[in-house]
Design an enzyme around this catalytic site. Structure first.
Site, PDB file in Angstrom:
ATOM      1  N   ARG A 166       2.490  14.395   0.518  1.00  0.00           N
ATOM      2  CA  ARG A 166       3.477  13.513  -0.123  1.00  0.00           C
ATOM      3  C   ARG A 166       3.196  13.444  -1.621  1.00  0.00           C
ATOM      4  O   ARG A 166       2.225  12.832  -2.049  1.00  0.00           O
ATOM      5  CB  ARG A 166       3.442  12.109   0.481  1.00  0.00           C
ATOM      6  CG  ARG A 166       4.435  11.162  -0.215  1.00  0.00           C
ATOM      7  CD  ARG A 166       4.774   9.930   0.587  1.00  0.00           C
ATOM      8  NE  ARG A 166       3.670   9.019   0.797  1.00  0.00           N
ATOM      9  CZ  ARG A 166       3.798   7.782   1.313  1.00  0.00           C
ATOM     10  NH1 ARG A 166       5.004   7.345   1.681  1.00  0.00           N
ATOM     11  NH2 ARG A 166       2.750   7.015   1.484  1.00  0.00           N
ATOM     12  N   ASP A 450      -0.666  -0.811   1.108  1.00  0.00           N
ATOM     13  CA  ASP A 450      -0.502   0.200   0.075  1.00  0.00           C
ATOM     14  C   ASP A 450       0.496  -0.312  -0.945  1.00  0.00           C
ATOM     15  O   ASP A 450       0.855  -1.497  -0.942  1.00  0.00           O
ATOM     16  CB  ASP A 450      -0.108   1.554   0.663  1.00  0.00           C
ATOM     17  CG  ASP A 450       1.288   1.563   1.287  1.00  0.00           C
ATOM     18  OD1 ASP A 450       2.041   0.567   1.142  1.00  0.00           O
ATOM     19  OD2 ASP A 450       1.637   2.580   1.913  1.00  0.00           O
TER      20      ASP A 450
END
Length: 535
Positions: A166, A450
Site C-alpha cells: 500500500r 492507525d
C-alpha cells in the site's frame, strides 16, 4: 546525493540506501512524476472544489456522465492473479523488519505491506521498508530483537503470505526527493521503487507486483493510477496487466463510483476493499459543516450494522461480484491481551461476529491487525468457503442501494458522551505522540490504532465543536470545554506512562492536536501538518 537530470535526493543516505536509490530507479520515479504530476495536482484541486460544493449545501450522487459504464453488463475485470485467488484472511502492518517476517509467517493469505496509515513517513521508514521487502523476496531477511534476544526468520516460500504493497495516498508528497526542483508524489515514490526492485523478483516466484490503493475519491484518480501502471510496465518492459491493484473504498465519494473505479483499472484490478475506518473519517470530513443530520455518535458506538454502513458494504460486494472482482472486508483492530482473558473473550466474540457477518454478506476475505486473529478469521471464512478460493459467484442481486441509503447518516444509533469525547482526545494524543516518534501502528487500549482512527477522533471533536453539538447530559461541546479535557487527559497519560512519558513529544502532539481540532479552518489530513514537523 547530487542532482541527476533534474533529480535530487535530499534525505540522508544510510547504509545500503544506494541499493534502493539507484540511478535507474530514480529515473523511473522522474518519468512517473513528470508524466503524471500535473494531473495529480489537478485532481487534488477537483477534490477541493467538490468539498466547497458540499459545504455550500451540495450532495453526492451516482454520476450521470458514467451511466453507460454502470449499465453495460458485458465488461469484467481481469481474472485473479497468481497468489490472489484465495484471500480469505489478510493481515496488515508496516514494513519494519520484524513485522515483515511476522506478517509473512502469520498464516494469512495476504500481507498488506503498508507504507501508508500503519506507517510514519519518516525518510528512514520509507527507504528501509523497500529494503526489507526486497530482502524478504531474496530470503536474506532476519531479525533479532535487541530486548528479548529472540530471533525471527522466514518459513518456506510456499507458506508465506502474498505481498500486496500500500503506497501513500495521492495527497501525500515525498519531500526528500525533488524532481525538477519540486517534491514528488509520495504515491509514485512508493509505487515506483517497489515495482522497480521487486516486480521481477515476484514474477520469478510465480506471483507478481500487487498493490492496495488508498484514499481515492473518484474514477479519474483510478485512471491516473492505471496510466502510472502502464507507463511503468512499459519502461521496465513488463507486460501490461502484470500489476494488480485492490482499491480501498474508504471515502464516501468513491462509494458512488465503485463500478467506474473497477472499469478504469479493469486490466489491473484485483477488487475492492471496505476500508471502514477511513470511510467514517471521510463521512465526517465531507459533511463536517452540514449540521446535525451528518453528526455521528461517538466512535465506539458506531457499528457496521448502522444503515449507511450496511448500504456501503453490501453495495461493495454486489459491485465486485457483478464484475468478477474480489470483495475484501474491513479491519479487525483488536490486539489480544496475554494478561486479561476476560477482555479477550469479549473482544474475540466481537471479532467472530464481525467476520461471520462479512462472510455471510458475500465478502471473499477480510483483514486482521494481529497474527493471533488470523485463525479466527480463517475459521469463519473456511466455514463459508470450504475448499473454494472465494465466493465471487454470489452476485447479491438482492441488493439495491440508493444515494439516499449511502447518505443516511442521521439514522445511526448512539450517543455522544463525555466519556466518548475524552476517548477521542486520549487516542488522538497518544497516537500523535507515537506517530511523531516514528511509529504509525500503535496499540492503544487493546486496539491497533492507525492514522485512520486518529483522523476519526480529531475530526469528530472538530465537528462537534463547530456544529454546536451537545453531549447526552446537555453540556455543549466548546473549544474551552475541549481544552480543559485536553489538559486532564494529558495529565492522565503522564500518570499512566510514568517514566516512559516523553515530554517533548507530547508537547508536539498537543500543539498538533490543537491545530487540527480547535482551529476554525479544518485540516483535510492531520498527517499533512504532522509530516511538516518531521526531518
Amino acid at each position: 546525493m547530487a542532482a541527476l537530470e533534474g533529480i535530487e535526493v535530499t534525505g540522508p543516505l544510510q547504509d545500503r540506501y544506494d541499493e534502493i536509490l539507484t540511478p535507474e530507479a530514480l529515473s523511473l520515479l522522474a518519468a512517473l512524476q513528470r508524466e503524471l504530476g500535473a494531473r495529480r495536482t489537478e485532481l487534488l484541486a477537483a477534490r477541493a472544489a467538490r468539498q466547497e460544493r458540499l459545504s455550500a449545501g451540495g450532495t453526492l450522487d451516482f454520476l450521470p456522465e458514467t451511466a453507460t459504464v454502470r449499465a453495460d453488463e458485458t465488461w469484467r475485470v481481469a481474472p485473479p492473479a497468481p497468489g490472489l485467488e484465495d484471500r480469505r484472511v489478510e493481515i496488515t502492518g508496516p514494513t519494519d523488519r520484524k513485522m515483515t517476517i511476522n506478517a509473512l509467517n502469520s498464516g494469512a493469505k495476504v500481507w498488506l505491506a503498508d507504507f501508508e496509515d500503519a506507517n510514519t513517513p519518516l525518510w528512514n521508514n520509507m527507504v528501509e521498508g523497500q529494503l526489507n521487502l526486497r530482502d524478504a523476496l531474496d530470503r536474506t531477511i532476519d531479525f533479532t530483537d535487541p530486548k528479548s534476544g529472540k530471533s525471527y526468520a522466514l518459513k518456506e516460500d510456499g507458506e508465506l503470505a502474498t505481498i500486496v504493497v500500500r503506497p501513500r495516498g495521492w495527497h501525500m508528497e515525498e519531500k526528500h526527493v525533488l524532481i525538477d526542483g519540486a517534491p514528488m508524489s509520495g504515491s509514485l515514490f512508493d509505487f515506483g521503487l517497489y515495482l522497480f526492485h521487486s516486480a521481477r523478483r515476484q514474477l520469478e516466484k510465480g506471483r507478481g507486483p500487487y498493490f492496495y490503493l488508498p484514499k481515492m475519491e473518484s474514477h479519474l484518480e483510478a485512471r491516473l493510477w492505471n496510466d502510472a501502471f502502464n507507463l511503468a510496465q512499459d519502461v521496465l518492459e513488463i507486460p501490461r496487466g502484470t500489476i494488480r491493484a485492490t482499491v480501498l473504498i474508504e471515502t464516501i465519494p468513491a462509494a458512488f463510483e465503485m463500478e467506474e473505479i473497477l472499469f478504469e483499472l479493469r486490466d489491473h484490478s484485483a477488487g475492492l476493499n471496505a476500508g471502514r475506518w477511513d470511510y467514517l473519517f471521510s463521512v465526517i470530513k465531507k459533511f463536517r459543516d452540514r449540521g446535525r443530520d451528518f453528526v455521528l455518535p461517538e466512535r465506539n458506538a458506531i457499528t457496521m450494522t448502522a444503515p449507511f454502513m450496511r448500504a456501503y458494504t453490501e453495495l461493495l460486494v454486489r459491485t465486485c461480484h457483478k464484475r468478477g472482482a474480489h470483495a475484501i472486508g474491513g479491519m479487525a483492530a483488536f490486539i489480544p491481551s496475554r494478561r486479561d482473558e476476560a477482555v479477550n473473550k469479549v473482544a474475540l466474540e466481537k471479532v467472530r461476529a464481525d467476520k461471520t457477518r462479512e462472510s455471510g454478506d458475500g465478502f471473499d476475505g477480510s483483514w486482521v491487525a494481529h497474527p493471533d486473529l488470523v485463525p479466527i478469521c480463517r475459521e469463519v471464512f473456511d466455514g463459508v468457503l470450504g475448499d473454494r478460493p472465494n465466493q465471487r459467484e454470489r452476485l447479491r442481486e438482492d441488493v439495491t442501494v440508493s444515494a439516499a441509503d449511502l447518505l443516511n447518516v442521521k439514522a445511526t444509533p448512539g450517543d455522544i458522551t463525555e466519556a466518548g469525547l475524552r476517548g477521542n482526545v486520549d487516542v488522538a494524543l497518544r497516537y500523535l505522540a507515537t506517530w511523531l516518534d516514528g511509529a504509525g501502528a500503535v496499540a492503544i487500549h487493546n486496539l491497533m490504532e492507525d492514522a485512520a482512527t486518529a483522523e476519526i477522533s480529531r475530526s469528530q471533536v472538530w465537528q462537534w465543536i463547530n456544529n454546536g453539538v451537545e453531549l447526552k447530559d446537555g453540556r455543549k461541546v466548546t473549544k474551552e470545554f475541549v481544552e480543559r479535557i485536553l489538559d486532564e487527559e494529558l495529565a492522565g497519560i503522564r500518570a499512566d506512562l510514568g517514566p516512559a512519558f516523553n515530554e517533548p513529544r507530547y508537547d508536539q502532539a498537543v500543539t498538533l492536536f490543537k491545530e487540527v481540532t480547535l482551529a476554525d479552518e479544518y485540516s483535510e489530513f492531520l498527517t499533512t501538518p504532522a509530516y511538516e514537523q518531521m526531518p
